[in-house]
Design a protein around this motif. Structure first.
Motif, PDB file in Angstrom:
ATOM      1  N   UNK A 136     -75.207 -35.599  36.153  1.00 18.76           N
ATOM      2  CA  UNK A 136     -76.212 -35.100  35.204  1.00 18.76           C
ATOM      3  C   UNK A 136     -77.592 -35.727  35.421  1.00 18.76           C
ATOM      4  N   UNK A 137     -77.763 -36.487  36.491  1.00 18.73           N
ATOM      5  CA  UNK A 137     -78.982 -37.264  36.688  1.00 18.73           C
ATOM      6  C   UNK A 137     -80.233 -36.393  36.782  1.00 18.73           C
ATOM      7  N   UNK A 138     -80.099 -35.160  37.242  1.00 21.42           N
ATOM      8  CA  UNK A 138     -81.269 -34.308  37.472  1.00 21.42           C
ATOM      9  C   UNK A 138     -81.538 -33.341  36.321  1.00 21.42           C
ATOM     10  N   UNK A 158     -75.502 -30.430  37.311  1.00 19.11           N
ATOM     11  CA  UNK A 158     -74.186 -30.566  37.942  1.00 19.11           C
ATOM     12  C   UNK A 158     -74.087 -29.647  39.153  1.00 19.11           C
ATOM     13  N   UNK A 159     -74.568 -28.421  39.010  1.00 23.46           N
ATOM     14  CA  UNK A 159     -74.531 -27.469  40.118  1.00 23.46           C
ATOM     15  C   UNK A 159     -75.403 -27.941  41.280  1.00 23.46           C
ATOM     16  N   UNK A 160     -76.565 -28.452  40.950  1.00 26.11           N
ATOM     17  CA  UNK A 160     -77.486 -28.933  41.983  1.00 26.11           C
ATOM     18  C   UNK A 160     -76.865 -30.075  42.777  1.00 26.11           C
ATOM     19  N   UNK A 161     -76.236 -31.017  42.086  1.00 30.04           N
ATOM     20  CA  UNK A 161     -75.607 -32.153  42.761  1.00 30.04           C
ATOM     21  C   UNK A 161     -74.461 -31.676  43.651  1.00 30.04           C
ATOM     22  N   UNK A 166     -74.391 -34.255  49.922  1.00 28.47           N
ATOM     23  CA  UNK A 166     -74.796 -35.207  50.954  1.00 28.47           C
ATOM     24  C   UNK A 166     -76.211 -35.715  50.745  1.00 28.47           C
ATOM     25  N   UNK A 167     -77.126 -34.790  50.465  1.00 27.28           N
ATOM     26  CA  UNK A 167     -78.521 -35.190  50.246  1.00 27.28           C
ATOM     27  C   UNK A 167     -78.674 -36.044  48.997  1.00 27.28           C
ATOM     28  N   UNK A 168     -77.917 -35.712  47.959  1.00 25.14           N
ATOM     29  CA  UNK A 168     -77.987 -36.483  46.716  1.00 25.14           C
ATOM     30  C   UNK A 168     -77.478 -37.907  46.937  1.00 25.14           C
TER      31      UNK A 168
END
Length: 275
Positions: A136-138, A158-161, A166-168
């Protein structure tokens, strides 16, 4: 693209000094965190924590709003902070209470199972809280850059992470390394500034050092040492906070923009659909 975001963040901080305002405010709050409990007692610790929790959404909204609109000024910072304040504050509260509820629900069965299960309670609960924070960091960057609602901000984070795992992970690693480097440099500077006051520690035995409490260290360095400690601590917070917010905004803008262009589109109601 993750490391490219580091250069973008450094460029933003170099070209737009107003972005350092978030670091300066966080640094001032850090000094209060360290000095107020010492001089005012533990009574002020909780109100100070509440104050910080209320200020941070404004700071995040101000920084992200400036980066999103590419307009950098004190006026834009204040306007963006006010405009996105509740978009960030409300999901923050949802995540906080969800984490508390999760810990409570997990603690009940572990407590009932007895001492054996209770011994594993702290690592388990820490892992759960870390997982919640990881995914949920973003939510705050989503709330500003995509202007989403409370639950959609959390869902999109959550979807973005998950879509950029890998990038996160590299993003988190970069922040850990930056904080570790700043912390190590601060420790060296703190030791050099207080070398005379810390000299008695050299003559102590390992047994004496083990039983020393933080209060003993504070009594050893005195009032001057406390303010030196607060200053060094504040400098670390200023540098790291400014970097973190600029880096987070650059990283999300780069990654989310790339995903939107390559993998989907918004419909007329603002809903996101993947191809």
């Amino acid at each position: 693209m993750t490391l490219e975001s580091v250069s973008n963040a450094a460029g933003l901080l170099r070209q737009h000094p107003v972005l350092w305002s978030v670091g300066l405010i966080m640094g001032a709050l850090a000094v209060l965190d360290l000095t107020v409990p010492l001089y005012g007692g533990a009574f002020y610790t909780e109100p100070l924590a509440i104050l910080q929790a209320l200020v941070i959404p404004f700071l995040a909204g101000g920084v992200y709003g400036m980066v999103k609109g590419e307009a950098f000024s004190v006026g834009e910072f204040v306007q963006s902070g006010k405009a996105y304040y509740f978009r960030i504050l409300l999901p923050t509260l949802v995540i906080f209470f969800a984490a508390i509820l999760t810990v409570f629900l997990l603690a009940i069965p572990l407590t009932l199972l007895g001492a054996g299960a209770g011994a594993n309670m702290v690592p388990l609960l820490f892992g759960v809280l870390l997982s919640i924070a990881f995914f949920t960091f973003f939510y705050d960057t989503v709330a500003v850059f995509e202007e989403t609602g409370v639950f959609e901000s959390i869902r999109r984070s959550i979807e973005f992470v998950m879509n950029n795992l890998g990038s996160v992970l590299v993003f988190y690693l970069v922040n850990i390394v930056v904080f570790a480097v700043l912390g190590f440099a601060a420790l060296l500077a703190w030791t050099a500034l207080l070398v005379d006051k810390l000299e008695p520690l050299v003559s102590m035995s390992p047994e004496e050092l083990q039983v020393m409490m933080p209060e003993d260290i504070l009594a050893l360095i005195g009032t001057e040492g406390i303010w030196i400690t607060a200053t060094v601590y504040a400098i670390v917070i200023v540098l790291f906070s400014a970097f973190l917010y600029a880096y987070k905004a650059s990283f999300f803008r780069n990654r989310a923009g790339a995903v939107q262009v390559e993998q989907g589109e918004y419909d007329e109601k603002g809903r996101w659909y993947k191809y």
